[in-house]
Design an enzyme around this catalytic site. Structure first.
Site, PDB file in Angstrom:
ATOM      1  N   HIS A  71       6.753  -9.215  -2.314  1.00  0.00           N
ATOM      2  CA  HIS A  71       7.219 -10.459  -1.700  1.00  0.00           C
ATOM      3  C   HIS A  71       8.531 -10.989  -2.293  1.00  0.00           C
ATOM      4  O   HIS A  71       8.646 -12.161  -2.655  1.00  0.00           O
ATOM      5  CB  HIS A  71       6.120 -11.528  -1.801  1.00  0.00           C
ATOM      6  N   HIS A 124       3.588 -16.676   5.039  1.00  0.00           N
ATOM      7  CA  HIS A 124       2.356 -16.290   4.345  1.00  0.00           C
ATOM      8  C   HIS A 124       1.287 -17.380   4.411  1.00  0.00           C
ATOM      9  O   HIS A 124       0.617 -17.668   3.418  1.00  0.00           O
ATOM     10  CB  HIS A 124       2.681 -15.931   2.886  1.00  0.00           C
ATOM     11  N   ASP A 137      -6.636  -5.652   3.729  1.00  0.00           N
ATOM     12  CA  ASP A 137      -5.294  -5.833   3.167  1.00  0.00           C
ATOM     13  C   ASP A 137      -4.517  -4.632   3.681  1.00  0.00           C
ATOM     14  O   ASP A 137      -4.287  -3.660   2.975  1.00  0.00           O
ATOM     15  CB  ASP A 137      -5.323  -5.884   1.634  1.00  0.00           C
ATOM     16  N   GLU A 139       0.429 -11.689   8.763  1.00  0.00           N
ATOM     17  CA  GLU A 139       1.855 -11.671   8.437  1.00  0.00           C
ATOM     18  C   GLU A 139       2.596 -10.682   9.331  1.00  0.00           C
ATOM     19  O   GLU A 139       2.449  -9.472   9.186  1.00  0.00           O
ATOM     20  CB  GLU A 139       2.040 -11.252   6.984  1.00  0.00           C
TER      21      GLU A 139
END
Ligand code: BGC
Length: 347
Positions: A106, A180, A251, A312
């Site tokens: 990120h 996010h 994830d 996202e």
């Protein structure tokens, strides 16, 4: 419509952080702060008209400054992971911040989520706009060239939150911007009683450090098949894909069907009726079910495991090392422009 502005805190350099709230005629509202260009709250009614805040977040600036889960923030210059915190481009090696083991996550330590943004507001007929501006300096986090970024949040009487991301750079640089936010349509507890669908025929498998292996897999006969709505609790209980089991939930980067601005995912909370439809022009969606969350959130609520789910929109992770993935290089002088829309409804 009308935008209200309230003070949210003062940062260590004495700069004022405000919270900008766009409220529509149905009583829905979206609040954004100019720290991290973060979505601080989204208030949406249920079938009986009861309003709840459907995103995780914090009541104070300190909460956002200590936010290790990137809650609500704009993520840049490059969201998701970059293997080995470096990349080669036109014969040169670029060394980035390693902030996730040996890898960059990120945007690294200097990521956009921790920046002071300049805000501008525009009230319109049936639609308001909060635009956040950031100038990212050359060499910040190891990325080349300076980059001017604009994130335009707009919310209207149509109950749609639209986010337009724009950027230009002085040198060729990788760019992959996203938001996010963690959604929880019940406003409390976990997202296990939510239903999720994602229009993706394939997903990217990852190694133990969550770096894509470069392989693309069909979702068929796996827990990643969300082409029809699936109860998240059922997926968590029964998902037996080794990566899913190791990660204790979702994830994963989905490769989305279709091209151009299109609906790619739907999150629905059957008890309240609250629903989000995600529309984007991006090729991939990272879905993170919040299994490792552990934050003290708004109103004293503890944001623990599965308290919210991040949807996202982005380009594929680690594209800098995967020649078969789409390039994320923004050429100097070109304009980066992507669009994502979260449409709220009660169904
Ligand atoms: C990533 C997760 C990470 C989370 C918080 C998500 O975008 O996919 O692996 O734990 O962000 O950092």
């Amino acid at each position: 419509m009308a935008i209200t502005i309230r003070p949210f805190g003062i940062d260590s350099l004495g700069r004022r952080i405000n919270c900008y709230t766009m409220e529509n005629r149905h009583g829905y509202s979206v609040s954004i702060i100019n720290y991290g260009a973060s979505i601080q709250s989204i208030k949406v009614p249920d079938r009986c008209g009861k309003i709840e805040d459907v995103v995780l977040g914090f009541d104070t600036l300190e909460g956002y400054q200590n936010n290790t889960a990137y809650i609500g923030a704009t993520i840049g210059r490059v969201c998701n992971r970059i293997d080995g915190a470096s990349y080669d481009y036109e014969g040169k090696r670029y060394t980035l911040d390693a902030n996730d083991g040996l890898n960059t996550l990120h945007g690294g330590r200097e990521g956009f989520h921790g920046k002071f943004w300049i805000a501008q507001t525009t009230e319109g007929e049936g639609r308001d706009f909060v635009t956040m501006y950031l100038n990212s300096h050359a060499g910040e986090g190891g990325f080349p060239g300076s980059m001017r970024t604009q994130v335009v949040f707009s919310f209207g009487d149509d109950n749609r939150l639209e986010i337009n991301y724009l950027a230009t750079a002085s040198e060729d640089t990788p760019v992959n911007l996203t938001n996010h936010s963690y959604f929880n349509l019940s406003g409390k507890g976990t997202i296990k009683d939510h239903v999720l669908s994602v229009d993706a025929p394939t997903f990217l498998d990852v190694n133990e450090e969550n770096i894509p292996l470069g392989t693309v897999h069909t979702v068929e006969n796996t827990v990643y098949d969300l082409r029809s709505p699936v109860l998240i609790e059922k997926a968590i209980k029964t998902g037996n894909h080794p990566t899913f089991k190791r990660q204790k939930g979702f994830d994963v980067s989905f490769r989305l069907s279709g091209k151009g601005l299109r609906e790619v995912a739907m999150l629905h909370h059957p008890d309240s009726g609250r629903t989000i439809r995600v529309r984007t022009d991006q090729p991939a969606l990272q879905v993170y079910s919040g299994q490792f969350l552990n934050e003290q959130g708004k109103g004293g609520a503890h944001h623990g495991a599965y308290a919210g789910i991040a949807l996202e929109t982005q380009h594929e992770p680690d594209a800098l090392h995967q020649p078969s993935f789409r390039s994320i290089i923004l050429k100097a002088g070109d304009t980066y422009h992507t669009q994502t829309c979260y449409a709220f409804s009660v169904e």
